[in-house]
Design a protein around this motif. Structure first.
Motif, mmCIF file in Angstrom:
data_model
loop_
_atom_site.group_PDB
_atom_site.id
_atom_site.type_symbol
_atom_site.label_atom_id
_atom_site.label_comp_id
_atom_site.label_asym_id
_atom_site.label_seq_id
_atom_site.Cartn_x
_atom_site.Cartn_y
_atom_site.Cartn_z
ATOM 1 N N LEU A 354 -96.390 53.476 50.824
ATOM 2 C CA LEU A 354 -96.707 54.833 50.384
ATOM 3 C C LEU A 354 -96.643 54.944 48.864
ATOM 4 O O LEU A 354 -97.348 55.766 48.265
ATOM 5 N N ALA A 355 -95.820 54.113 48.242
ATOM 6 C CA ALA A 355 -95.730 54.110 46.774
ATOM 7 C C ALA A 355 -96.978 53.495 46.135
ATOM 8 O O ALA A 355 -97.150 53.578 44.917
ATOM 9 N N LYS A 356 -97.836 52.890 46.951
ATOM 10 C CA LYS A 356 -99.092 52.327 46.451
ATOM 11 C C LYS A 356 -100.293 53.216 46.788
ATOM 12 O O LYS A 356 -101.423 52.870 46.437
ATOM 13 N N CYS A 357 -100.044 54.328 47.489
ATOM 14 C CA CYS A 357 -101.135 55.221 47.882
ATOM 15 C C CYS A 357 -101.346 56.295 46.825
ATOM 16 O O CYS A 357 -100.419 57.066 46.542
ATOM 17 N N PRO A 358 -102.540 56.394 46.250
ATOM 18 C CA PRO A 358 -102.803 57.456 45.269
ATOM 19 C C PRO A 358 -102.631 58.829 45.898
ATOM 20 O O PRO A 358 -102.792 59.000 47.112
ATOM 21 N N MET A 359 -102.326 59.809 45.076
ATOM 22 C CA MET A 359 -102.110 61.159 45.586
ATOM 23 C C MET A 359 -103.338 61.667 46.348
ATOM 24 O O MET A 359 -103.239 62.066 47.491
ATOM 25 N N ASN A 360 -104.509 61.680 45.670
ATOM 26 C CA ASN A 360 -105.745 62.148 46.294
ATOM 27 C C ASN A 360 -105.637 63.549 46.880
ATOM 28 O O ASN A 360 -106.341 63.919 47.801
ATOM 29 N N VAL A 361 -104.644 64.306 46.449
ATOM 30 C CA VAL A 361 -104.506 65.710 46.835
ATOM 31 C C VAL A 361 -104.091 66.482 45.599
ATOM 32 O O VAL A 361 -103.671 65.904 44.600
ATOM 33 N N ASP A 362 -104.193 67.778 45.668
ATOM 34 C CA ASP A 362 -103.654 68.601 44.598
ATOM 35 C C ASP A 362 -102.190 68.250 44.442
ATOM 36 O O ASP A 362 -101.415 68.273 45.403
ATOM 37 N N ALA A 363 -101.784 67.870 43.246
ATOM 38 C CA ALA A 363 -100.419 67.382 43.029
ATOM 39 C C ALA A 363 -99.365 68.475 43.139
ATOM 40 O O ALA A 363 -98.178 68.191 43.103
ATOM 41 N N TYR A 364 -99.783 69.737 43.277
ATOM 42 C CA TYR A 364 -98.843 70.844 43.473
ATOM 43 C C TYR A 364 -97.768 70.885 42.395
ATOM 44 O O TYR A 364 -96.612 71.199 42.656
ATOM 45 N N GLY A 365 -98.134 70.514 41.171
ATOM 46 C CA GLY A 365 -97.158 70.544 40.080
ATOM 47 C C GLY A 365 -96.472 69.220 39.852
ATOM 48 O O GLY A 365 -95.784 69.035 38.857
ATOM 49 N N SER A 366 -96.688 68.250 40.740
ATOM 50 C CA SER A 366 -96.066 66.937 40.580
ATOM 51 C C SER A 366 -96.816 66.128 39.527
ATOM 52 O O SER A 366 -98.038 66.218 39.414
ATOM 53 N N GLN A 367 -96.091 65.349 38.736
ATOM 54 C CA GLN A 367 -96.689 64.551 37.673
ATOM 55 C C GLN A 367 -96.981 63.119 38.110
ATOM 56 O O GLN A 367 -97.527 62.342 37.351
ATOM 57 N N ARG A 368 -96.591 62.771 39.334
ATOM 58 C CA ARG A 368 -96.744 61.375 39.742
ATOM 59 C C ARG A 368 -98.174 61.057 40.153
ATOM 60 O O ARG A 368 -98.957 61.952 40.469
ATOM 61 N N ASN A 369 -98.499 59.773 40.184
ATOM 62 C CA ASN A 369 -99.835 59.318 40.544
ATOM 63 C C ASN A 369 -99.920 58.834 41.981
ATOM 64 O O ASN A 369 -101.012 58.705 42.531
ATOM 65 N N PHE A 370 -98.753 58.532 42.579
ATOM 66 C CA PHE A 370 -98.736 57.981 43.925
ATOM 67 C C PHE A 370 -97.871 58.858 44.833
ATOM 68 O O PHE A 370 -97.034 59.632 44.366
ATOM 69 N N ILE A 371 -98.080 58.720 46.143
ATOM 70 C CA ILE A 371 -97.427 59.619 47.094
ATOM 71 C C ILE A 371 -95.913 59.523 47.024
ATOM 72 O O ILE A 371 -95.216 60.541 47.100
ATOM 73 N N MET A 372 -95.379 58.317 46.870
ATOM 74 C CA MET A 372 -93.929 58.164 46.734
ATOM 75 C C MET A 372 -93.598 57.585 45.370
ATOM 76 O O MET A 372 -94.363 56.790 44.821
ATOM 77 N N ASP A 373 -92.430 57.972 44.845
ATOM 78 C CA ASP A 373 -92.012 57.392 43.564
ATOM 79 C C ASP A 373 -90.785 56.499 43.705
ATOM 80 O O ASP A 373 -90.459 55.734 42.809
ATOM 81 N N LYS A 374 -90.061 56.623 44.833
ATOM 82 C CA LYS A 374 -88.884 55.798 45.129
ATOM 83 C C LYS A 374 -87.779 55.954 44.080
ATOM 84 O O LYS A 374 -86.972 55.057 43.886
ATOM 85 N N ARG A 375 -87.757 57.092 43.404
ATOM 86 C CA ARG A 375 -86.700 57.330 42.420
ATOM 87 C C ARG A 375 -85.644 58.307 42.939
ATOM 88 O O ARG A 375 -84.726 58.672 42.214
ATOM 89 N N GLY A 376 -85.828 58.772 44.165
ATOM 90 C CA GLY A 376 -84.841 59.672 44.744
ATOM 91 C C GLY A 376 -84.919 61.087 44.228
ATOM 92 O O GLY A 376 -83.936 61.828 44.295
ATOM 93 N N GLU A 377 -86.102 61.511 43.711
ATOM 94 C CA GLU A 377 -86.224 62.846 43.141
ATOM 95 C C GLU A 377 -86.685 63.889 44.164
ATOM 96 O O GLU A 377 -86.705 65.084 43.879
#
Length: 418
Positions: A354-377
């Motif tokens: 999932l950390a390799k899957c692009p968002m491809n959706v409205d990020a809803y305010g999220s700054q990340r590029n992929f669905i998961m960031d694995k940083r625990g946020e």
């Protein structure tokens, strides 16, 4: 397993053994009268408790004659077998059911059903008890044999569940566009080598290649065909009660896990209210923080326990709250109270994919590029954004140590309505 019709017919001619069971199908009107449901459940569980094997429906076990199944009733028999595997066997048995056209005893063509049963990672109980197969018959397991089998199967499950083989599926079930998206310039050129390295396929104890649980969840269009209830049930209710009479919208969301996440977010966005205040300038206030909803759905999909049969992710939207149920206890030594502070993944492989899957959706305010960031946020975002919007802190609750419930509260209407 018998992977060709010719091999199957040759085996039928030889008769039953430890890995082959033959059953004629009889009807009384539109209903199946033989074999009895409990009898077939016992045969299926006994085989799963022993070795990989095949049950063929539509063949007389004494004469080895192919009696067949009427084509107009073949779907009825398939549904009947699936119900037996799910309802008569504990835990439910995952098996592969195939409809085959074969020569009949009269020289024409008829239909039979082949049930491929893998040696299970679990010990299965059927109406007849805990059974195992020896030769062409089944026997009750003695207490000491049962204890040994439980120990062996438990040790086999030490391998992470999301990396385990799914024997009722084949490599052809993996959709090329869904696994090709994980490829990079440094990936192996050979497809099977690449899929093995990514752990989307693996070898079983007999060195046969099968898709893994993660392969099915990330690279098939309908994972629930192979892993029971691997989908999201989404429902919107008009008021604050869970009552079918008040349903406004409902959808069973299927697809690869990243697609399920996208569709679930769109489902909430489509159904939630957005309040507008026009003074001095128009301000839109959504019922829920879509960024928090996105993080909550990602966590539910990535961290649920896919080995629990009969449980699905449930997304229920009410006028005053959103409830998200995720099967499985909290992983490792984490608790409800420690969720905002600690990070732990039940499904490491799924999370990495999932950390390799692009968002491809409205990020809803999220700054990340992929669905998961694995940083625990994820959990901190869920808590802070939801509380900021609604004035109420979301609540995590563990139900019977088997299901995690997250409740997000809706923003109050600026107009005082509900």
């Amino acid at each position: 397993m018998l992977d060709s019709t010719d091999n199957l017919l040759k085996q039928i001619a030889l008769g039953e053994d430890s890995t082959l069971e033959l059953k004629a199908i009889e009807f009384k009107g539109a209903h199946i009268s033989a074999p009895h449901r409990n009898s077939l459940a016992d045969e299926m569980a006994a085989m799963a408790n022993s070795n990989t094997g095949v049950i063929v429906l539509g063949v007389d076990d004494k004469t080895k004659t192919i009696s067949g199944i009427p084509v107009e009733k073949i779907d009825t028999v398939e549904t009947w077998v699936r119900e037996i595997a799910n309802d008569q066997i504990t835990p439910p048995l995952l098996c592969r059911i195939r409809k085959l056209a074969v020569p009949s005893a009269t020289g024409g063509e008829t239909a039979i059903i082949q049930i491929d049963i893998p040696r299970s990672l679990f010990v299965h109980q059927s109406p007849g008890g805990y059974l195992y197969r020896i030769g062409s018959s089944k026997r009750q397991m003695t207490p000491d044999a049962l204890a040994r089998l439980f120990q062996q199967r438990s040790q086999a499950r030490i391998i992470r569940y999301d990396e385990q083989a799914v024997p009722q599926a084949s490599l052809d079930d993996l959709k090329t566009p869904l696994w090709q998206r994980f490829r990079s310039p440094l990936s192996p050129k050979d497809d099977r080598e690449f899929l093995s390295k990514l752990k989307l396929i693996t070898r079983d104890e007999d060195c046969n290649l099968y898709p893994t649980v993660s392969g099915i969840l990330m690279a098939t269009d309908h994972p629930a065909e192979f892993i029971t209830n691997a989908y999201i049930q989404a429902v919107v209710y008009r008021g604050t009660e869970r009552n079918a009479a008040y349903q406004l919208d409902a959808k069973d969301i299927h697809g690869s896990l990243d697609e399920q996440i996208r569709q679930a977010c769109l489902f909430v966005e489509r159904n939630m209210r957005v309040y507008a205040i026009k003074k001095p300038n128009r301000i839109d206030t959504p019922q829920f923080s879509l960024n928090a909803v996105f993080e909550a759905i990602v966590n539910a999909v990535a961290h649920r326990d896919y080995s629990i049969y009969g449980s699905k992710i449930r997304l229920h939207v009410f006028a005053d709250r959103l409830e998200l149920y995720s099967p499985g206890a909290i992983p490792n030594t984490m608790t409800v109270d420690s969720l905002p502070e600690r990070q732990s993944a039940r499904n490491e492989l799924l999370c990495s994919l999932l950390a390799k899957c692009p968002m491809n959706v409205d990020a809803y305010g999220s700054q990340r590029n992929f669905i998961m960031d694995k940083r625990g946020e994820g959990v901190p975002i869920i808590l802070t954004e939801s509380e900021h919007l609604s004035g109420k802190r979301p609540i995590y609750r563990l139900i019977d140590d088997a299901e995690l419930l997250l409740t997000l509260f809706a923003a109050p209407s600026p107009h005082g309505d509900t």
